[in-house]
Scaffold this motif. Sequence first.
Motif, mmCIF file in Angstrom:
data_model
loop_
_atom_site.group_PDB
_atom_site.id
_atom_site.type_symbol
_atom_site.label_atom_id
_atom_site.label_comp_id
_atom_site.label_asym_id
_atom_site.label_seq_id
_atom_site.Cartn_x
_atom_site.Cartn_y
_atom_site.Cartn_z
ATOM 1 N N SER A 291 0.837 -1.206 0.000
ATOM 2 C CA SER A 291 0.000 0.000 0.000
ATOM 3 C C SER A 291 0.868 1.251 0.000
ATOM 4 N N GLN A 292 0.280 2.304 -0.519
ATOM 5 C CA GLN A 292 0.976 3.588 -0.659
ATOM 6 C C GLN A 292 1.585 4.055 0.675
ATOM 7 N N THR A 293 0.770 3.948 1.753
ATOM 8 C CA THR A 293 1.238 4.459 3.045
ATOM 9 C C THR A 293 2.489 3.712 3.506
ATOM 10 N N THR A 294 2.410 2.386 3.484
ATOM 11 C CA THR A 294 3.545 1.595 3.966
ATOM 12 C C THR A 294 4.774 1.829 3.105
ATOM 13 N N ALA A 295 4.577 1.813 1.790
ATOM 14 C CA ALA A 295 5.730 1.955 0.897
ATOM 15 C C ALA A 295 6.360 3.328 1.054
ATOM 16 N N ALA A 296 5.498 4.363 1.073
ATOM 17 C CA ALA A 296 6.028 5.728 1.132
ATOM 18 C C ALA A 296 6.812 5.950 2.414
ATOM 19 N N PHE A 297 6.462 5.200 3.437
ATOM 20 C CA PHE A 297 7.135 5.368 4.707
ATOM 21 C C PHE A 297 8.373 4.466 4.809
ATOM 22 N N SER A 298 8.187 3.182 4.510
ATOM 23 C CA SER A 298 9.273 2.238 4.815
ATOM 24 C C SER A 298 10.397 2.245 3.775
ATOM 25 N N LYS A 404 1.861 -6.549 4.942
ATOM 26 C CA LYS A 404 1.027 -7.750 5.104
ATOM 27 C C LYS A 404 0.529 -7.824 6.541
ATOM 28 N N SER A 405 1.398 -7.529 7.498
ATOM 29 C CA SER A 405 0.986 -7.637 8.899
ATOM 30 C C SER A 405 -0.063 -6.581 9.255
ATOM 31 N N GLU A 406 -0.105 -5.494 8.490
ATOM 32 C CA GLU A 406 -1.092 -4.438 8.763
ATOM 33 C C GLU A 406 -2.342 -4.623 7.894
ATOM 34 N N GLY A 407 -2.362 -5.699 7.133
ATOM 35 C CA GLY A 407 -3.545 -5.978 6.307
ATOM 36 C C GLY A 407 -3.644 -5.094 5.072
ATOM 37 N N GLY A 408 -2.551 -4.429 4.674
ATOM 38 C CA GLY A 408 -2.641 -3.525 3.534
ATOM 39 C C GLY A 408 -2.234 -4.155 2.213
ATOM 40 N N LEU A 409 -1.477 -5.242 2.275
ATOM 41 C CA LEU A 409 -0.905 -5.800 1.048
ATOM 42 C C LEU A 409 -1.984 -6.350 0.121
ATOM 43 N N ASP A 410 -1.911 -5.975 -1.156
ATOM 44 C CA ASP A 410 -2.853 -6.480 -2.145
ATOM 45 C C ASP A 410 -2.251 -7.741 -2.764
#
Length: 439
Positions: A291-298, A404-410
């Motif tokens: 997801s955008q949020t996770t990627a943009a951050f991590s 994945k652990s945050e349920g965001g992964l498509d």
Amino acid sequence: MNDKKKLSLSARILIGMAAGAALGMLLNLTAQDVDWVQDVLVHGILGSVGRIFIISLQMLVVPLVFVSLVCGTASLSDPGKLGRLGGKAIVLYLLTTAMAISLGIALAAMVEPGKGVEIGQASFAAREAPPVWDVLVGMFPKNPIKAMAEGNMLQIIIFSILFGIAVALSGEPGKRIAGFFNDLNAVVMELVVILMNVAPYGVFALMAKLVAGLGLDTFLPLLKYFFLVLAVLFIHGGVTYPLILKLLTGLNPVIFLKKLRPAMLFAFSTASSNATLPVTLKTVTGRLGVSQTTAAFSIPLGATINMDGTAIMQGVATVFIAQAYGMDLTLTQYVTVVLMATMASIGTAGVPGVGLVLLATVLTQVGLPVEGIGIIIGVDRLLDMTRTAVNVTGDSMVSVIVDKSEGGLDEAVFNDPNADLEEEDLSAQLEELEHERAS
Ligand code: ASP
């Protein structure tokens, strides 16, 4: 559509790389002493094209991190999620780095690459990584414009997150600003696609210049060191990462590695996690379904604080230098190396050759001569390229696990072999656009 357009981006980059290496080899063998070839072709044309390619990638890093991180944070309904995301990512980054360096040290202690190496007149001007407390305070920008002008990643991350949170809390005006940033994000991503399409030429120039200047004689005494670092990098990237990914997410590591190939190739040819950042972001969101949020951050965080490949080099190099100088390291010193190498990487951006700067800090901490770096510097560029590919793979893996652990992964995107291949047929898109305009 002709055949060329059907070739995947990775294939085209690989062709660029191979052709560049072939030209470089030819120049290396025939034109080492021909001044005009060196001046005009190697340093002039090839050098400039390669530098322009890297500079253009770097050009996108700051706007991309700012815009995508603001979009990611502004869309968060639960601000606590950011804390969780950050916590998980940082723990995973540090753990994988500690594992990487321990593996490097263990294998180097077994293989003993430094036994019997001639030290000669090695010299290296040490420049140390900053202390941890300075890094902590230095994360907070006094002036966000200055932070952006200097490309200070941790400061940009902090400012973008705060800005994004404020956007989310600002009601109607916030919504308007968020809409603007979302549009901007789409435009900057398109810039990344344009650059990815010219990558084969950039990579060609970078490889040709590199190989043209390689001196075989620097390699010979260091073959054992060189191949040991390479082997540990491959074990970490090809065994440790797949195992961690499988164990923590159940996802197929083969798909992960395959889809990440373009980012790895960019990392390899530029030797800079930072310059590769736009491609890494595009690949993990578009191809791996993060997801955008996770990627943009991590991903930007990882490009700065996570350097597993670099840690591996530091582990092997420390043992190598100790052996070359005939010094024995105690268990406490080994533990110090692991801790120092893990901590030192936190405040230093992923740019070419920064691993050697970090190594200077580690060597000083355990009382080894920093001049030892002078012995290995001659073979560092190729190792730098390979470890940067590992660094980028590590950043991407952590972002997949956290998402994945945050349920965001498509997962549908992750498993879809054709997800986000548009960067591979930009010319087809342009043709379509022309068509639409004409009709
Ligand atoms: N070039 C590496 C990177 O950008 C850092 C290093 O090992 O020198 O990730």
